[in-house]
Design a protein around this motif. Structure first.
Motif, short mmCIF file in Angstrom:
data_model
loop_
_atom_site.label_atom_id
_atom_site.label_comp_id
_atom_site.label_asym_id
_atom_site.label_seq_id
_atom_site.Cartn_x
_atom_site.Cartn_y
_atom_site.Cartn_z
N LEU A 143 0.83 -1.20 0.00
CA LEU A 143 0.00 0.00 0.00
C LEU A 143 0.87 1.25 0.00
CD1 LEU A 143 -2.85 1.33 0.32
CD2 LEU A 143 -2.45 1.23 2.80
N PHE A 144 0.52 2.19 -0.89
CA PHE A 144 1.20 3.48 -0.96
C PHE A 144 0.15 4.59 -0.92
CE2 PHE A 144 4.24 0.65 -2.91
CZ PHE A 144 5.48 1.13 -2.51
N LEU A 145 0.46 5.67 -0.24
CA LEU A 145 -0.33 6.89 -0.31
C LEU A 145 0.40 7.89 -1.20
CD1 LEU A 145 -1.34 7.43 3.44
CD2 LEU A 145 -2.58 6.18 1.67
N ALA A 146 -0.37 8.73 -1.86
CA ALA A 146 0.25 9.72 -2.74
C ALA A 146 -0.54 11.02 -2.70
CB ALA A 146 0.32 9.20 -4.17
N ALA A 171 -2.15 7.10 6.68
CA ALA A 171 -2.15 8.56 6.65
C ALA A 171 -1.91 9.14 8.04
CB ALA A 171 -3.47 9.07 6.09
N ARG A 172 -2.44 8.49 9.07
CA ARG A 172 -2.20 8.97 10.43
C ARG A 172 -0.74 8.80 10.82
NH1 ARG A 172 -7.75 6.24 12.69
NH2 ARG A 172 -9.10 8.10 12.45
N ARG A 173 -0.13 7.71 10.42
CA ARG A 173 1.29 7.49 10.74
C ARG A 173 2.18 8.51 10.04
NH1 ARG A 173 1.80 0.84 10.54
NH2 ARG A 173 0.54 0.45 12.43
N ASP A 174 1.77 8.94 8.85
CA ASP A 174 2.54 9.96 8.13
C ASP A 174 2.18 11.37 8.57
OD1 ASP A 174 4.09 8.26 6.52
OD2 ASP A 174 2.45 8.01 5.09
N ARG A 175 1.20 11.50 9.47
CA ARG A 175 0.76 12.81 9.99
C ARG A 175 0.45 13.80 8.86
NH1 ARG A 175 5.46 14.09 14.19
NH2 ARG A 175 6.67 13.43 12.38
N ILE A 176 -0.30 13.30 7.90
CA ILE A 176 -0.61 14.12 6.73
C ILE A 176 -1.45 15.34 7.11
CG2 ILE A 176 -1.91 14.13 4.56
CD1 ILE A 176 -0.90 11.35 4.02
N ALA A 177 -2.43 15.16 8.00
CA ALA A 177 -3.28 16.28 8.39
C ALA A 177 -2.46 17.40 9.02
CB ALA A 177 -4.38 15.81 9.34
N PHE A 193 -10.91 8.05 3.89
CA PHE A 193 -10.14 8.89 4.80
C PHE A 193 -11.04 9.66 5.76
CE2 PHE A 193 -7.40 8.24 1.15
CZ PHE A 193 -6.18 7.96 1.73
N THR A 194 -12.32 9.31 5.85
CA THR A 194 -13.24 9.98 6.75
C THR A 194 -12.78 9.81 8.20
OG1 THR A 194 -15.10 9.60 5.26
CG2 THR A 194 -15.62 10.11 7.55
N GLY A 195 -12.68 10.90 8.92
CA GLY A 195 -12.22 10.85 10.30
C GLY A 195 -10.73 11.08 10.45
N LEU A 196 -10.02 11.29 9.35
CA LEU A 196 -8.57 11.50 9.44
C LEU A 196 -8.23 12.83 10.08
CD1 LEU A 196 -5.64 10.79 8.73
CD2 LEU A 196 -6.05 11.69 6.43
#
Length: 274
Positions: A143-146, A171-177, A193-196
């Motif tokens: 899995l990759f996020l982009a 996404a939470r581990r990468d602290r994207i927000a 990603f609802t709730g991120l």
């Protein structure tokens, strides 16, 4: 004296077109020349331009290394070494998340597009089997996020996670927000990603409305979801450009090496036109 001969007889060599621009080849060759000068390597069996061509063919077509080696009078291990050398040089040019977002902000952008993708991987045996199995896609992969800009151009790609991981957890581990809030940018994402976003009163990540058994979406909410989907459509173009590199057809790498490979392909896809 014993000599090893192919079982089929005399080796045949054929031509194959490489659908890449001359600028891409020049970019990779110049990158290699600069590296060789830096490490004071005075000799390689082939010139940098030819090495770059072989490596690009490996990445674009995913040819067997032994086949490419036979046609160029070198060994498969030599091509493997050259390939990972250039992959490392390219991956080092990929932007980190904070710098990628800063570049979008400096260009006057206001939002980015967030999505995840599963890159198919070879099925593993034993206890490692389930870690790479993705229940959503019903297959093994990484899995990759982009993130892309609003036009769908890739600007950042995450580290590889096992296929069993979820997009929102990654996404939470990468602290994207948090990175988005620091950069002053917003992001459009799908319902996965609802709730991120930890601050729903002042969100930086827009995900649309979910419909449940007990609470159906209203016509206005469905219209908003359609508008959001239309705005997010370019993110799929970014992924499709990346997956044109056939070496991603079925990865045979560890997550650490897969991360380096994807970031190298990101640079090849977006820094220079292919």
């Amino acid at each position: 004296m014993t000599t090893t001969q192919p079982a089929e007889g005399t080796t045949l060599v054929y031509q194959c077109a490489l659908p890449l621009s001359r600028q891409t080849l020049t970019f990779v060759a110049d990158l290699l020349r600069g590296h060789l000068k830096k490490i004071r390597s005075r000799w390689r069996k082939l010139p940098p331009g030819k090495i770059a061509l072989i490596v690009l063919a490996t990445l674009r077509h995913d040819h067997r290394l032994a086949d490419l080696a036979g046609g160029n009078s070198i060994s498969a291990s030599t091509i493997s070494r050259w390939t990972w050398e250039i992959i490392g040089l390219l991956a080092a040019r990929a932007l980190r998340l904070d710098r990628a977002l800063a570049a979008i902000r400096n260009q006057g952008g206001e939002a980015v597009l967030l999505d995840g993708t599963l890159i198919p991987a070879r099925r593993r045996s034993g206890t490692a089997n389930r870690k790479n199995y993705n229940g959503k896609h019903k297959k093994h992969g990484l899995l990759f996020l982009a993130l892309t800009d609003e036009a769908g151009n890739l600007i950042w790609i995450s580290s590889a996670r096992r296929g069993a991981a979820s997009e929102i957890t990654a996404a939470r581990r990468d602290r994207i927000a948090g990175h988005l809030r620091t950069a002053g940018l917003g992001a459009l994402a799908d319902l996965g990603f609802t709730g991120l976003d930890p601050d729903p009163d002042d969100p930086v990540i827009i995900t649309g409305y979910k419909s449940t058994r007990t609470r159906k979406t209203t016509p206005a909410q469905r219209h908003a979801n359609q508008a959001l989907s239309a705005a997010r459509a370019p993110v799929e173009h970014g992924f499709s450009d990346l997956k044109n590199w056939r070496i991603l057809t079925r990865l045979r790498l560890s997550p650490a090496k897969a991360t380096i490979l994807l970031r190298a392909l990101l640079v090849l896809t977006e820094v220079v036109p292919t």
